[in-house]
Design a protein around this motif. Structure first.
Motif, short mmCIF file in Angstrom:
data_model
loop_
_atom_site.label_atom_id
_atom_site.label_comp_id
_atom_site.label_asym_id
_atom_site.label_seq_id
_atom_site.Cartn_x
_atom_site.Cartn_y
_atom_site.Cartn_z
N LEU A 102 1.01 -1.25 -0.01
CA LEU A 102 0.07 0.03 0.01
C LEU A 102 1.02 1.18 0.04
O LEU A 102 2.01 1.37 -0.34
CB LEU A 102 -1.09 -0.08 1.27
CG LEU A 102 -1.75 -1.24 1.40
CD1 LEU A 102 -2.53 -1.25 2.48
CD2 LEU A 102 -2.78 -1.13 0.12
N SER A 103 0.29 2.50 0.15
CA SER A 103 1.04 3.79 0.14
C SER A 103 1.99 3.49 1.47
O SER A 103 1.75 2.98 2.53
CB SER A 103 0.15 4.94 0.33
OG SER A 103 0.71 6.07 0.73
N ILE A 104 3.04 4.20 1.46
CA ILE A 104 3.80 4.27 2.36
C ILE A 104 3.24 4.94 3.61
O ILE A 104 3.82 4.53 4.81
CB ILE A 104 5.16 5.34 2.06
CG1 ILE A 104 6.43 5.29 3.02
CG2 ILE A 104 4.89 6.61 1.72
CD1 ILE A 104 6.86 3.78 3.30
N LEU A 105 2.18 5.71 3.54
CA LEU A 105 1.38 6.02 4.57
C LEU A 105 1.13 4.94 5.47
O LEU A 105 0.98 5.03 6.77
CB LEU A 105 0.31 6.96 4.32
CG LEU A 105 0.80 8.51 3.68
CD1 LEU A 105 -0.58 9.04 3.28
CD2 LEU A 105 1.52 9.37 4.41
N ASP A 106 0.66 4.02 5.08
CA ASP A 106 0.21 2.67 5.74
C ASP A 106 1.25 2.42 6.70
O ASP A 106 0.98 1.81 7.70
CB ASP A 106 -0.39 1.78 4.66
CG ASP A 106 -1.06 0.45 5.59
OD1 ASP A 106 -2.20 0.67 6.15
OD2 ASP A 106 -0.39 -0.45 5.81
N LEU A 107 2.50 2.28 6.08
CA LEU A 107 3.54 1.66 6.75
C LEU A 107 3.91 2.67 7.97
O LEU A 107 4.42 2.37 8.87
CB LEU A 107 4.86 1.27 5.91
CG LEU A 107 5.94 0.81 6.40
CD1 LEU A 107 5.71 -0.59 6.96
CD2 LEU A 107 6.88 0.58 5.53
N LEU A 108 3.86 3.91 7.59
CA LEU A 108 4.36 4.93 8.52
C LEU A 108 3.48 5.13 9.60
O LEU A 108 3.88 5.06 10.89
CB LEU A 108 4.54 6.40 7.59
CG LEU A 108 4.83 7.44 8.53
CD1 LEU A 108 6.27 7.36 8.88
CD2 LEU A 108 4.56 8.78 7.91
N PHE A 109 2.18 5.07 9.42
CA PHE A 109 1.24 5.09 10.51
C PHE A 109 1.36 3.86 11.44
O PHE A 109 0.86 4.11 12.63
CB PHE A 109 -0.20 5.28 9.97
CG PHE A 109 -0.56 6.51 9.27
CD1 PHE A 109 0.24 8.08 9.90
CD2 PHE A 109 -1.38 6.94 8.35
CE1 PHE A 109 -0.11 9.10 9.45
CE2 PHE A 109 -1.52 8.25 7.90
CZ PHE A 109 -0.96 9.18 8.43
N ASN A 110 1.42 2.80 11.01
CA ASN A 110 1.45 1.36 11.58
C ASN A 110 2.79 1.10 12.40
O ASN A 110 2.72 0.40 13.49
CB ASN A 110 0.85 0.32 10.72
CG ASN A 110 -0.57 0.42 10.36
OD1 ASN A 110 -1.29 0.37 11.40
ND2 ASN A 110 -0.79 0.35 9.30
N GLU A 111 3.96 1.52 11.72
CA GLU A 111 5.39 1.35 12.12
C GLU A 111 6.10 2.36 12.41
O GLU A 111 6.94 2.17 13.35
CB GLU A 111 5.98 0.31 11.09
CG GLU A 111 5.62 -0.82 11.00
CD GLU A 111 5.72 -1.76 11.98
OE1 GLU A 111 6.72 -1.84 12.53
OE2 GLU A 111 4.66 -2.74 12.22
N GLY A 112 5.66 3.52 12.35
CA GLY A 112 6.52 4.60 12.82
C GLY A 112 7.88 4.78 12.68
O GLY A 112 8.19 4.60 11.31
#
Length: 206
Positions: free
Chosen positions: A181-191
């Motif tokens: 998915l978008s990098i935002l999915d990883l960012l919001f979930n994994e920080g």
């Protein structure tokens, strides 16, 4: 390794994987715009599964335009919709509150051109992750680039990405893991673990 890649709307995870694992990055900004790609589209994980968010652009297939010349159709008020969709999808994620203020300006400021907007999306994510990336921009289009690994196919929606390791997503229990998915999915979930995750992946692209 020198990587050639398209800047796109909050790029997918494979896109950032390619950049993070490169010695230097070149953004392809000298080509003609093509529809049906991630140039103006990102995919996030909503309550009902994968959700596509598309930035409307003023573009006609009849008259070819350079990517840098394609304008955003701002009369459609897309920014409000996209921000609400992100809030709905990720407000319960571990790092949403930590990063959303950094992203907010992108949905409040008017951008005239899709390329300019995409470049700013990259800058915001780079700053959130404190990445040392400083991409160069192409000055002419090479169909067969020399001295660079060509990852431009990652902008195509039919490119298949395999072997991304699962991580916990907000709606995993409802729909399972959704990859790339978008990098935002990883960012919001994994920080802060996002960069390490990207460095650890061994993926194949078809």
């Amino acid at each position: 390794m020198n990587t050639l890649i398209y800047p796109s709307y909050f790029p997918n995870i494979a896109n950032f994987w390619a950049m993070v694992n490169s010695d230097s990055v070149y953004f392809e900004v000298s080509d003609n715009y093509q529809k049906q790609s991630y140039r103006n589209r990102m995919e996030i994980y909503g309550a009902n599964g994968k959700l596509a968010l598309t930035v409307p652009v003023s573009y006609s297939q009849k008259n070819r335009q350079l990517y840098k010349d394609v304008k955003i159709a701002n009369e459609e008020h897309w920014q409000i919709l996209h921000l609400k969709s992100l809030q709905s999808a990720y407000s319960m994620s571990p790092f949403f509150e930590f990063y959303i203020d950094d992203l907010m300006l992108l949905f409040e400021q008017k951008f005239d051109f899709i390329l300019d907007f995409n470049l700013e999306c990259f800058v915001v994510i780079k700053n959130c992750l404190q990445l040392g990336l400083a991409p160069n921009h192409t000055t002419f289009f090479e169909k067969e680039p020399t001295g660079k690994v060509d990852y431009r196919n990652l902008v195509k929606r039919n490119t298949q990405i395999h072997s991304l390791q699962p991580y916990t997503q907000v709606f995993t229990e409802k729909h399972g893991f959704i990859s790339n998915l978008s990098i935002l999915d990883l960012l919001f979930n994994e920080g802060p673990n996002t960069e390490m995750y990207l460095q650890q992946q061994v993926i194949t692209i078809k």
